[in-house]
Design a protein around this motif. Structure first.
Motif, PDB file in Angstrom:
ATOM      1  N   TYR A  39       0.828  -1.195   0.003  1.00 16.71           N
ATOM      2  CA  TYR A  39      -0.042   0.027  -0.078  1.00 16.71           C
ATOM      3  C   TYR A  39       0.780   1.253  -0.047  1.00 16.71           C
ATOM      4  CZ  TYR A  39      -3.570  -3.288   1.164  1.00 16.71           C
ATOM      5  OH  TYR A  39      -4.622  -4.290   1.170  1.00 16.71           O
ATOM      6  N   GLN A  40       2.183   1.229   0.462  1.00 17.70           N
ATOM      7  CA  GLN A  40       3.055   2.512   0.458  1.00 17.70           C
ATOM      8  C   GLN A  40       4.107   2.623  -0.489  1.00 17.70           C
ATOM      9  OE1 GLN A  40       4.445   2.368   4.681  1.00 17.70           O
ATOM     10  NE2 GLN A  40       2.544   3.786   5.106  1.00 17.70           N
ATOM     11  N   GLY A  41       3.896   1.262  -1.427  1.00 12.19           N
ATOM     12  CA  GLY A  41       5.224   1.549  -2.435  1.00 12.19           C
ATOM     13  C   GLY A  41       6.391   1.271  -2.198  1.00 12.19           C
ATOM     14  N   SER A  42       6.576   0.932  -0.916  1.00  6.67           N
ATOM     15  CA  SER A  42       8.057   0.627  -0.460  1.00  6.67           C
ATOM     16  C   SER A  42       8.719  -0.583  -1.381  1.00  6.67           C
ATOM     17  CB  SER A  42       8.398   0.316   0.835  1.00  6.67           C
ATOM     18  OG  SER A  42       9.804   0.413   1.121  1.00  6.67           O
ATOM     19  N   ARG A  43       9.869  -0.720  -1.810  1.00  4.95           N
ATOM     20  CA  ARG A  43      10.678  -1.913  -2.254  1.00  4.95           C
ATOM     21  C   ARG A  43      11.165  -2.661  -1.132  1.00  4.95           C
ATOM     22  NH1 ARG A  43      14.353  -0.269  -6.798  1.00  4.95           N
ATOM     23  NH2 ARG A  43      14.734   1.417  -5.442  1.00  4.95           N
ATOM     24  N   ASN A  44      11.455  -1.941   0.084  1.00  5.09           N
ATOM     25  CA  ASN A  44      12.183  -2.674   1.126  1.00  5.09           C
ATOM     26  C   ASN A  44      11.238  -3.035   2.263  1.00  5.09           C
ATOM     27  OD1 ASN A  44      13.666  -3.192   3.310  1.00  5.09           O
ATOM     28  ND2 ASN A  44      14.511  -1.118   3.837  1.00  5.09           N
ATOM     29  N   PRO A  45      10.952  -4.427   2.265  1.00  5.85           N
ATOM     30  CA  PRO A  45      10.094  -4.992   3.263  1.00  5.85           C
ATOM     31  C   PRO A  45      10.395  -4.796   4.796  1.00  5.85           C
ATOM     32  CG  PRO A  45      11.068  -6.732   2.380  1.00  5.85           C
ATOM     33  CD  PRO A  45      11.543  -5.525   1.391  1.00  5.85           C
ATOM     34  N   ARG A  46      12.000  -4.712   4.834  1.00  7.54           N
ATOM     35  CA  ARG A  46      12.374  -4.661   6.296  1.00  7.54           C
ATOM     36  C   ARG A  46      11.997  -3.658   7.042  1.00  7.54           C
ATOM     37  NH1 ARG A  46      17.338  -5.714   3.143  1.00  7.54           N
ATOM     38  NH2 ARG A  46      17.732  -8.032   2.959  1.00  7.54           N
ATOM     39  N   LEU A  47      11.920  -3.879   8.445  1.00  5.02           N
ATOM     40  CA  LEU A  47      11.226  -2.499   9.263  1.00  5.02           C
ATOM     41  C   LEU A  47      12.582  -1.572   9.593  1.00  5.02           C
ATOM     42  CD1 LEU A  47       8.923  -4.341   9.401  1.00  5.02           C
ATOM     43  CD2 LEU A  47       8.883  -3.935  12.023  1.00  5.02           C
ATOM     44  N   HIS A  48      12.279  -0.523   9.616  1.00  4.54           N
ATOM     45  CA  HIS A  48      13.178   0.668   9.784  1.00  4.54           C
ATOM     46  C   HIS A  48      13.104   0.915  11.559  1.00  4.54           C
ATOM     47  CE1 HIS A  48      14.392   2.191   5.810  1.00  4.54           C
ATOM     48  NE2 HIS A  48      13.173   2.324   5.529  1.00  4.54           N
ATOM     49  N   THR A  49      13.935   1.634  12.089  1.00  5.01           N
ATOM     50  CA  THR A  49      14.137   1.747  13.438  1.00  5.01           C
ATOM     51  C   THR A  49      12.776   2.235  14.112  1.00  5.01           C
ATOM     52  OG1 THR A  49      15.147   3.716  13.096  1.00  5.01           O
ATOM     53  CG2 THR A  49      16.430   1.966  13.507  1.00  5.01           C
ATOM     54  N   ASP A  50      12.042   3.174  13.328  1.00  4.03           N
ATOM     55  CA  ASP A  50      10.704   3.833  13.881  1.00  4.03           C
ATOM     56  C   ASP A  50       9.768   2.815  13.901  1.00  4.03           C
ATOM     57  OD1 ASP A  50      10.819   4.018  11.080  1.00  4.03           O
ATOM     58  OD2 ASP A  50       9.480   5.783  10.945  1.00  4.03           O
ATOM     59  N   GLU A  51       9.812   2.101  12.988  1.00  4.45           N
ATOM     60  CA  GLU A  51       8.676   0.789  12.815  1.00  4.45           C
ATOM     61  C   GLU A  51       8.695  -0.104  13.611  1.00  4.45           C
ATOM     62  OE1 GLU A  51       8.210   1.573   7.761  1.00  4.45           O
ATOM     63  OE2 GLU A  51       9.767   0.072   8.643  1.00  4.45           O
ATOM     64  N   VAL A  52      10.160  -0.760  14.059  1.00  8.18           N
ATOM     65  CA  VAL A  52      10.475  -1.683  14.925  1.00  8.18           C
ATOM     66  C   VAL A  52       9.948  -1.113  16.215  1.00  8.18           C
ATOM     67  CG1 VAL A  52      12.606  -1.294  15.590  1.00  8.18           C
ATOM     68  CG2 VAL A  52      11.836  -3.520  15.189  1.00  8.18           C
ATOM     69  N   LEU A  53      10.259   0.117  16.794  1.00  8.68           N
ATOM     70  CA  LEU A  53       9.983   0.592  17.810  1.00  8.68           C
ATOM     71  C   LEU A  53       8.377   0.644  17.999  1.00  8.68           C
ATOM     72  CD1 LEU A  53      12.491   3.559  18.346  1.00  8.68           C
ATOM     73  CD2 LEU A  53      12.377   1.246  19.498  1.00  8.68           C
ATOM     74  N   ILE A  54       7.761   1.053  17.110  1.00  2.00           N
ATOM     75  CA  ILE A  54       6.306   0.887  17.092  1.00  2.00           C
ATOM     76  C   ILE A  54       5.636  -0.553  17.151  1.00  2.00           C
ATOM     77  CG2 ILE A  54       4.010   1.282  15.608  1.00  2.00           C
ATOM     78  CD1 ILE A  54       5.395   3.721  14.415  1.00  2.00           C
ATOM     79  N   ALA A  55       6.386  -1.614  16.659  1.00  2.00           N
ATOM     80  CA  ALA A  55       5.846  -2.801  16.779  1.00  2.00           C
ATOM     81  C   ALA A  55       6.460  -3.259  18.234  1.00  2.00           C
ATOM     82  CB  ALA A  55       6.531  -3.738  15.865  1.00  2.00           C
ATOM     83  N   LEU A  56       7.491  -2.839  18.747  1.00  2.00           N
ATOM     84  CA  LEU A  56       7.718  -3.047  20.189  1.00  2.00           C
ATOM     85  C   LEU A  56       6.856  -2.580  21.269  1.00  2.00           C
ATOM     86  CD1 LEU A  56       9.605  -4.470  22.178  1.00  2.00           C
ATOM     87  CD2 LEU A  56      11.020  -1.949  22.099  1.00  2.00           C
ATOM     88  N   ALA A  57       6.349  -1.393  20.757  1.00  4.35           N
ATOM     89  CA  ALA A  57       5.048  -0.761  21.711  1.00  4.35           C
ATOM     90  C   ALA A  57       4.030  -1.454  21.840  1.00  4.35           C
ATOM     91  CB  ALA A  57       5.191   0.706  21.253  1.00  4.35           C
ATOM     92  N   MET A  58       3.678  -1.899  20.517  1.00  2.00           N
ATOM     93  CA  MET A  58       2.306  -2.802  20.539  1.00  2.00           C
ATOM     94  C   MET A  58       2.493  -4.293  21.199  1.00  2.00           C
ATOM     95  SD  MET A  58       0.180  -1.116  19.005  1.00  2.00           S
ATOM     96  CE  MET A  58      -0.914  -2.352  18.539  1.00  2.00           C
ATOM     97  N   SER A  59       3.582  -4.812  20.997  1.00  2.03           N
ATOM     98  CA  SER A  59       3.671  -5.932  21.870  1.00  2.03           C
ATOM     99  C   SER A  59       3.971  -5.916  23.375  1.00  2.03           C
ATOM    100  CB  SER A  59       5.267  -6.553  21.353  1.00  2.03           C
ATOM    101  OG  SER A  59       5.269  -6.991  19.908  1.00  2.03           O
ATOM    102  N   SER A  60       4.302  -4.600  23.886  1.00  2.00           N
ATOM    103  CA  SER A  60       4.499  -4.256  25.272  1.00  2.00           C
ATOM    104  C   SER A  60       2.989  -4.287  25.798  1.00  2.00           C
ATOM    105  CB  SER A  60       5.179  -2.923  25.396  1.00  2.00           C
ATOM    106  OG  SER A  60       4.270  -1.947  25.070  1.00  2.00           O
ATOM    107  N   ILE A  61       1.904  -4.108  25.460  1.00  2.90           N
ATOM    108  CA  ILE A  61       0.542  -4.237  25.868  1.00  2.90           C
ATOM    109  C   ILE A  61       0.365  -5.657  26.376  1.00  2.90           C
ATOM    110  CG2 ILE A  61      -1.974  -4.179  25.485  1.00  2.90           C
ATOM    111  CD1 ILE A  61      -1.318  -2.268  22.903  1.00  2.90           C
ATOM    112  N   SER A  62       1.010  -6.708  25.850  1.00  7.32           N
ATOM    113  CA  SER A  62       0.625  -8.042  26.279  1.00  7.32           C
ATOM    114  C   SER A  62       1.818  -8.788  26.707  1.00  7.32           C
ATOM    115  CB  SER A  62      -0.138  -8.874  25.366  1.00  7.32           C
ATOM    116  OG  SER A  62       0.463  -8.948  24.119  1.00  7.32           O
ATOM    117  N   ASP A  63       3.194  -8.190  26.483  1.00  8.44           N
ATOM    118  CA  ASP A  63       4.360  -9.029  26.774  1.00  8.44           C
ATOM    119  C   ASP A  63       5.258  -8.398  27.567  1.00  8.44           C
ATOM    120  OD1 ASP A  63       7.305  -9.634  26.012  1.00  8.44           O
ATOM    121  OD2 ASP A  63       6.239 -11.466  25.383  1.00  8.44           O
ATOM    122  N   GLU A  64       5.401  -8.866  28.923  1.00  7.56           N
ATOM    123  CA  GLU A  64       6.140  -8.553  29.985  1.00  7.56           C
ATOM    124  C   GLU A  64       7.637  -8.096  29.450  1.00  7.56           C
ATOM    125  OE1 GLU A  64       7.715  -6.769  33.742  1.00  7.56           O
ATOM    126  OE2 GLU A  64       5.475  -7.154  32.595  1.00  7.56           O
TER     127      GLU A  64
END
Length: 490
Positions: free
Chosen positions: A416-441
């Motif tokens: 949907y965003q037209g990126s050719r790089n599927p790997r997560l950047h630093t900002d994206e991985v921190l957002i993913a970490l924040a989402m995981s922190s809701i349920s993961d100690e």
């Protein structure tokens, strides 16, 4: 990092010294403020213990007698000149500065647009400020400035400039960056004040070079590295040596212009109040170094960081080769190489072991953590997660973010965003970490360690994307990169 600078002492003696200089002149002091006022990260890197907002905090001690005048060059407005550290144009930074000063309780008296010749961008900016009830003054280009003193000190020179109406005894003249015209603004005001019978003086507050450190002290050499693109060179102040028999350090532009400044002072006041460029300064930072070796080592690291910044600019923009050559010479004089940066060595070793782009980060306890590129994460994102896990005491084999949580983000980027790089950047991985922190100690504990990354050192074996550069900057991590374009495998 070892503390090498006494910040409390600095705040105390610096503000007192400025009060003394105000008293020396009588009615008013125009204080040219060089460098950054509340985000001086260069000073905090080379003088560990110096707070990035130290100059602002010092100024707050003088807030009852101070007002701010912000200067911007009309040509910089017209060409949308950028602040490289913040990624914003100079005119936008003026608005930011106004807000930051006022938020802290400092009075912003006016804005001065220098080198004004009717440029449309400058005119529109003036109107924009005036709609916000901000006073704006215009200063004009003077032919032959600064050498043509008879013209400059006349009604056809400074006399054509708007007189800036000020209310307080200390007028701090600052700007978004170099070349804005701060000194000329101060001198123009001295001319106008003298015509009105008001006793006014001029002084300069610039942290670097530190006048009472040796010429080749690493702190002063780091300043040369930081200004390599401006061709600034530290020099022994010959005027001070002749007048007092005392060796002090200044930089070439102030030394070169001092005879002209002295002639201007004589034309305005009948005599020059200063015998040397060093006399004009009020900087007391050199008296607040409490661990010289800590500052030396921090400065050597800064020179290496500046080298990487310069050589990356050559690769990415095709400019700045002379800057690289100058910093290479400084590195030879300081007897350092890139191998003196521990994270550089660690990142390269990891890349050689894996054959993949890698990154390394040095934490506050001296531990060096590495990470490599994978199908899910870029090397920068990987090293951040590994560092946070280590600081949180999470075992290395524990996943903080499940692969199935990363997959939807990759799908969003590519589909949907037209990126050719599927790997997560630093900002994206921190957002993913924040989402995981809701349920993961483990993720929550790792998230809580993010503030401890500030001040850490990092290196990557490939040049970073703008997104990753901004992320590291926001986290307060000093990152360098090899001058190698990132390999694209997608």
């Amino acid at each position: 990092m070892r503390i090498g600078f006494d910040n409390d002492k600095y705040l105390s003696i610096q503000s007192e010294h400025i009060r003394e200089r105000i008293g020396q002149f009588g009615d008013k002091l125009y204080l040219e403020f060089g460098g950054k006022l509340f985000d001086d990260y260069h000073a905090s890197r080379v003088l560990p213990g110096f707070h990035p907002d130290s100059k602002m905090r010092m100024l707050l001690q003088l807030s009852d007698m101070a007002e701010i005048v912000i200067v911007i060059n009309a040509a910089d407005i017209e060409k949308n000149k950028m602040r490289g550290d913040l990624g914003i144009t100079y005119d936008i930074d003026v608005l930011r500065l106004i807000g930051e000063f006022e938020k802290r309780g400092l009075y912003v008296g006016s804005i001065v647009i220098t080198h004004y010749e009717g440029q449309s961008g400058a005119r529109q900016f003036k109107e924009r400020l005036e709609r916000r009830n901000i006073r704006v003054y215009l200063h004009y280009t003077i032919e032959g400035y600064p050498a043509n003193v008879p013209l400059i000190i006349s009604e056809e020179g400074f006399g054509k400039n708007d007189y800036i109406e000020t209310k307080r005894p200390l007028v701090v003249v600052t700007a978004p960056g170099p070349g804005s015209g701060k000194m000329a603004t101060c001198l123009s005001q001295l001319y106008h004040e003298n015509k009105r019978g008001i006793k006014a003086g001029y002084a300069k507050f610039e942290t670097f070079p530190i006048w009472n450190l040796p010429l080749k002290h690493p702190v002063n050499m780091a300043y040369e590295a930081a200004t390599a693109d401006l061709n600034d060179v530290n020099m022994i102040d010959p005027f001070h040596l002749e007048a007092y028999g005392e060796t002090t350090v200044n930089y070439n532009r102030d030394i070169e212009i001092f005879p002209v400044l002295s002639a201007m002072f004589e034309a305005i006041f009948g005599e020059s109040v200063y015998k040397s460029p060093t006399d004009m300064g009020v900087n007391m930072a050199g008296f607040c170094i409490v661990d010289d070796e800590a500052c030396c080592e921090a400065s050597r690291q800064e020179i290496i960081r500046r080298y990487y910044q310069a050589i990356n600019k050559v690769v990415s923009e095709g400019i700045g080769e002379s800057e690289v050559l100058k910093i290479e010479l400084l590195m030879k004089q300081a007897k350092i190489t890139t191998d003196d940066r521990k994270v550089t060595v660690a990142a390269k070793e990891r890349a050689q072991e894996t054959g993949l782009e890698s990154a390394a980060i040095e934490l506050a306890d001296g531990k060096i953590i590495t990470g490599k590129t994978s199908d899910l994460l870029g090397a920068s994102a990987a090293v951040l997660l590994n560092a946070l896990k280590y600081m949180a005491g999470v075992p290395d084999d524990v996943r903080l973010i499940a692969p199935e949580a990363i997959a939807p983000i990759q799908d969003l980027k590519v589909r949907y965003q037209g990126s050719r790089n599927p790997r997560l950047h630093t900002d994206e991985v921190l957002i993913a970490l924040a989402m995981s922190s809701i349920s993961d100690e483990n993720a929550r504990r790792s998230m809580d360690k993010i503030p401890e990354l500030r001040g850490c050192q990092a290196h990557t074996t490939a040049m970073l994307s703008e997104v990753d550069i901004k992320s590291f900057r926001k986290l307060g991590i000093d990152v360098t990169s090899d001058p190698v374009q990132m390999r694209k495998k997608w």
